[in-house]
Design a protein around this motif. Structure first.
Motif, PDB file in Angstrom:
ATOM      1  N   THR A 140       0.834  -1.210   0.000  1.00  0.00           N
ATOM      2  CA  THR A 140       0.000   0.000   0.000  1.00  0.00           C
ATOM      3  C   THR A 140       0.860   1.249   0.000  1.00  0.00           C
ATOM      4  OG1 THR A 140      -1.816  -1.100   1.152  1.00  0.00           O
ATOM      5  CG2 THR A 140      -1.738   1.307   1.274  1.00  0.00           C
ATOM      6  N   VAL A 141       1.874   1.289   0.866  1.00  0.00           N
ATOM      7  CA  VAL A 141       2.739   2.465   0.938  1.00  0.00           C
ATOM      8  C   VAL A 141       3.589   2.582  -0.319  1.00  0.00           C
ATOM      9  CG1 VAL A 141       4.641   3.541   2.194  1.00  0.00           C
ATOM     10  CG2 VAL A 141       2.725   2.553   3.447  1.00  0.00           C
ATOM     11  N   VAL A 190       0.772   4.183  10.785  1.00  0.00           N
ATOM     12  CA  VAL A 190       2.074   4.330  11.442  1.00  0.00           C
ATOM     13  C   VAL A 190       3.190   4.302  10.407  1.00  0.00           C
ATOM     14  CG1 VAL A 190       3.685   3.249  13.064  1.00  0.00           C
ATOM     15  CG2 VAL A 190       1.246   3.303  13.596  1.00  0.00           C
ATOM     16  N   GLU A 191       3.059   3.413   9.449  1.00  0.00           N
ATOM     17  CA  GLU A 191       4.085   3.268   8.415  1.00  0.00           C
ATOM     18  C   GLU A 191       4.188   4.518   7.543  1.00  0.00           C
ATOM     19  OE1 GLU A 191       5.368  -0.069   5.080  1.00  0.00           O
ATOM     20  OE2 GLU A 191       3.253   0.197   5.568  1.00  0.00           O
ATOM     21  N   ALA A 192       3.040   5.077   7.168  1.00  0.00           N
ATOM     22  CA  ALA A 192       3.048   6.285   6.346  1.00  0.00           C
ATOM     23  C   ALA A 192       3.654   7.459   7.104  1.00  0.00           C
ATOM     24  CB  ALA A 192       1.631   6.618   5.884  1.00  0.00           C
ATOM     25  N   ILE A 193       3.290   7.622   8.370  1.00  0.00           N
ATOM     26  CA  ILE A 193       3.840   8.709   9.171  1.00  0.00           C
ATOM     27  C   ILE A 193       5.356   8.575   9.291  1.00  0.00           C
ATOM     28  CG2 ILE A 193       3.991   9.593  11.544  1.00  0.00           C
ATOM     29  CD1 ILE A 193       1.635  10.715  10.044  1.00  0.00           C
ATOM     30  N   ALA A 194       5.833   7.356   9.468  1.00  0.00           N
ATOM     31  CA  ALA A 194       7.282   7.131   9.553  1.00  0.00           C
ATOM     32  C   ALA A 194       7.966   7.543   8.257  1.00  0.00           C
ATOM     33  CB  ALA A 194       7.567   5.663   9.861  1.00  0.00           C
ATOM     34  N   ALA A 195       7.318   7.267   7.124  1.00  0.00           N
ATOM     35  CA  ALA A 195       7.890   7.635   5.834  1.00  0.00           C
ATOM     36  C   ALA A 195       7.849   9.143   5.610  1.00  0.00           C
ATOM     37  CB  ALA A 195       7.145   6.917   4.709  1.00  0.00           C
ATOM     38  N   ALA A 196       6.827   9.814   6.176  1.00  0.00           N
ATOM     39  CA  ALA A 196       6.668  11.256   5.978  1.00  0.00           C
ATOM     40  C   ALA A 196       7.527  12.084   6.925  1.00  0.00           C
ATOM     41  CB  ALA A 196       5.198  11.643   6.153  1.00  0.00           C
ATOM     42  N   ALA A 197       7.911  11.490   8.066  1.00  0.00           N
ATOM     43  CA  ALA A 197       8.639  12.232   9.103  1.00  0.00           C
ATOM     44  C   ALA A 197      10.132  12.272   8.801  1.00  0.00           C
ATOM     45  CB  ALA A 197       8.387  11.604  10.472  1.00  0.00           C
ATOM     46  N   VAL A 198      10.474  12.962   7.720  1.00  0.00           N
ATOM     47  CA  VAL A 198      11.872  13.079   7.285  1.00  0.00           C
ATOM     48  C   VAL A 198      12.137  14.524   6.871  1.00  0.00           C
ATOM     49  CG1 VAL A 198      12.038  10.666   6.534  1.00  0.00           C
ATOM     50  CG2 VAL A 198      11.255  12.412   4.919  1.00  0.00           C
ATOM     51  N   ARG A 242       2.250  33.363   2.619  1.00  0.00           N
ATOM     52  CA  ARG A 242       3.383  32.612   3.167  1.00  0.00           C
ATOM     53  C   ARG A 242       3.152  32.204   4.618  1.00  0.00           C
ATOM     54  NH1 ARG A 242       6.837  29.180   1.064  1.00  0.00           N
ATOM     55  NH2 ARG A 242       8.795  29.064   2.213  1.00  0.00           N
ATOM     56  N   ARG A 243       2.397  32.985   5.362  1.00  0.00           N
ATOM     57  CA  ARG A 243       2.160  32.669   6.775  1.00  0.00           C
ATOM     58  C   ARG A 243       0.945  31.778   6.984  1.00  0.00           C
ATOM     59  NH1 ARG A 243       3.319  38.431   9.946  1.00  0.00           N
ATOM     60  NH2 ARG A 243       5.500  38.665   9.297  1.00  0.00           N
ATOM     61  N   ALA A 244       0.289  31.370   5.928  1.00  0.00           N
ATOM     62  CA  ALA A 244      -0.921  30.561   6.061  1.00  0.00           C
ATOM     63  C   ALA A 244      -0.602  29.190   6.641  1.00  0.00           C
ATOM     64  CB  ALA A 244      -1.592  30.403   4.701  1.00  0.00           C
ATOM     65  N   THR A 245      -1.473  28.709   7.522  1.00  0.00           N
ATOM     66  CA  THR A 245      -1.320  27.373   8.090  1.00  0.00           C
ATOM     67  C   THR A 245      -2.036  26.355   7.202  1.00  0.00           C
ATOM     68  OG1 THR A 245      -3.201  27.934   9.513  1.00  0.00           O
ATOM     69  CG2 THR A 245      -0.990  28.042  10.484  1.00  0.00           C
ATOM     70  N   PHE A 246      -1.423  25.172   7.072  1.00  0.00           N
ATOM     71  CA  PHE A 246      -1.834  24.198   6.053  1.00  0.00           C
ATOM     72  C   PHE A 246      -1.924  22.823   6.693  1.00  0.00           C
ATOM     73  CE2 PHE A 246      -1.168  21.250   2.594  1.00  0.00           C
ATOM     74  CZ  PHE A 246      -1.658  21.870   1.454  1.00  0.00           C
ATOM     75  N   LEU A 247      -3.115  22.203   6.599  1.00  0.00           N
ATOM     76  CA  LEU A 247      -3.336  20.871   7.166  1.00  0.00           C
ATOM     77  C   LEU A 247      -3.472  19.852   6.036  1.00  0.00           C
ATOM     78  CD1 LEU A 247      -3.907  19.017   9.615  1.00  0.00           C
ATOM     79  CD2 LEU A 247      -6.335  19.595   9.342  1.00  0.00           C
ATOM     80  N   ASP A 248      -2.614  18.854   6.062  1.00  0.00           N
ATOM     81  CA  ASP A 248      -2.617  17.762   5.083  1.00  0.00           C
ATOM     82  C   ASP A 248      -3.310  16.564   5.745  1.00  0.00           C
ATOM     83  OD1 ASP A 248      -2.059  15.947   3.089  1.00  0.00           O
ATOM     84  OD2 ASP A 248       0.128  16.194   3.175  1.00  0.00           O
ATOM     85  N   VAL A 249      -4.581  16.340   5.387  1.00  0.00           N
ATOM     86  CA  VAL A 249      -5.393  15.314   6.039  1.00  0.00           C
ATOM     87  C   VAL A 249      -5.220  13.987   5.309  1.00  0.00           C
ATOM     88  CG1 VAL A 249      -7.681  14.736   6.908  1.00  0.00           C
ATOM     89  CG2 VAL A 249      -7.066  17.143   6.548  1.00  0.00           C
ATOM     90  N   GLY A 250      -4.677  13.003   6.011  1.00  0.00           N
ATOM     91  CA  GLY A 250      -4.307  11.759   5.345  1.00  0.00           C
ATOM     92  C   GLY A 250      -3.040  11.975   4.544  1.00  0.00           C
ATOM     93  N   CYS A 251      -2.029  12.498   5.218  1.00  0.00           N
ATOM     94  CA  CYS A 251      -0.811  12.965   4.530  1.00  0.00           C
ATOM     95  C   CYS A 251      -0.018  11.852   3.872  1.00  0.00           C
ATOM     96  CB  CYS A 251       0.067  13.747   5.491  1.00  0.00           C
ATOM     97  SG  CYS A 251       0.718  12.780   6.886  1.00  0.00           S
TER      98      CYS A 251
END
Length: 208
Positions: free
Chosen positions: A8-9, A71-79, A37-46
């Protein structure tokens, strides 16, 4: 490593690097029109960070926030310095990043996988600022129906984790049911038998 990632990932990584995904992100950017540039941005299901990678030229790192239930996706995104910008969380009741309200939010290929889409849409709405905008891109159910008899011959594969496909009409119903104002609601992408591949929508939180 790529070999260690689930199928899946791996599929999500490949799609996030595809021209089709880039065209979808360009359409979302066009719908937003301008991102301060200062706008806050939420990525839902990142997921693995595809949306973040596209928008990094428009959204400052300190203003980007991503959530996902994988958990797996978050680990891949947290770089790459985004370790504290992504969190394991549920859109139905976002508890991460307390005190932060968002100017913009994106749901890219998420809503079709949700069992309770209205709860998730409501959860995002609660974290948007008045006038905040949510962009959604999802497969067009009418396009899928056109392909359904020959999905494999045409190379159009249905993700087995999909719960429900949406049309412009059914997506509008879900958004309005929880209080969004619809600004854009249309189909987008390649066309087969007069049906385009994606549904895209831009919804806004009321300013009062």
């Amino acid at each position: 490593t790529q070999a260690a990632l689930s199928k899946t990932v791996q599929r999500n990584v490949a799609f996030a690097q595809s021209p089709k995904f880039e065209s979808e992100m360009e359409r979302i950017l066009d719908m937003f029109r301008f991102i301060p540039r200062r706008a806050t941005f939420l990525d839902v299901g990142c997921g693995v960070g595809g949306v973040r990678s596209f928008f990094k030229s428009y959204v400052a790192k300190e203003n980007y926030y991503g959530i996902d239930l994988s958990v797996e996706a978050i680990a891949a995104a947290a770089v790459d310095g985004y370790e504290d910008r992504v969190a394991l969380d549920d859109a139905e009741k976002i508890t991460s990043f307390p005190g932060v309200q968002f100017d913009f939010a994106v749901m890219s290929h998420l809503i079709e996988h949700l069992h309770n889409p209205r709860a998730a849409l409501r959860g995002v709405l609660q974290r948007l600022k008045p006038g905040g905008k949510l962009a959604i891109v999802t497969p067009n159910g009418r396009f899928v129906d056109v392909h359904r008899p020959t999905n494999w011959l045409r190379g159009y594969k249905i993700d087995p984790t999909t719960v429900k496909f949406y049309t412009t009409s059914t997506l509008k119903t879900e958004l309005e049911a929880v209080g969004y104002i619809i600004r854009i609601n249309e189909t987008f992408g390649k066309s087969v038998l007069f049906q385009k591949e994606r549904v895209v929508a831009l919804a806004e939180k009321r300013s009062y």
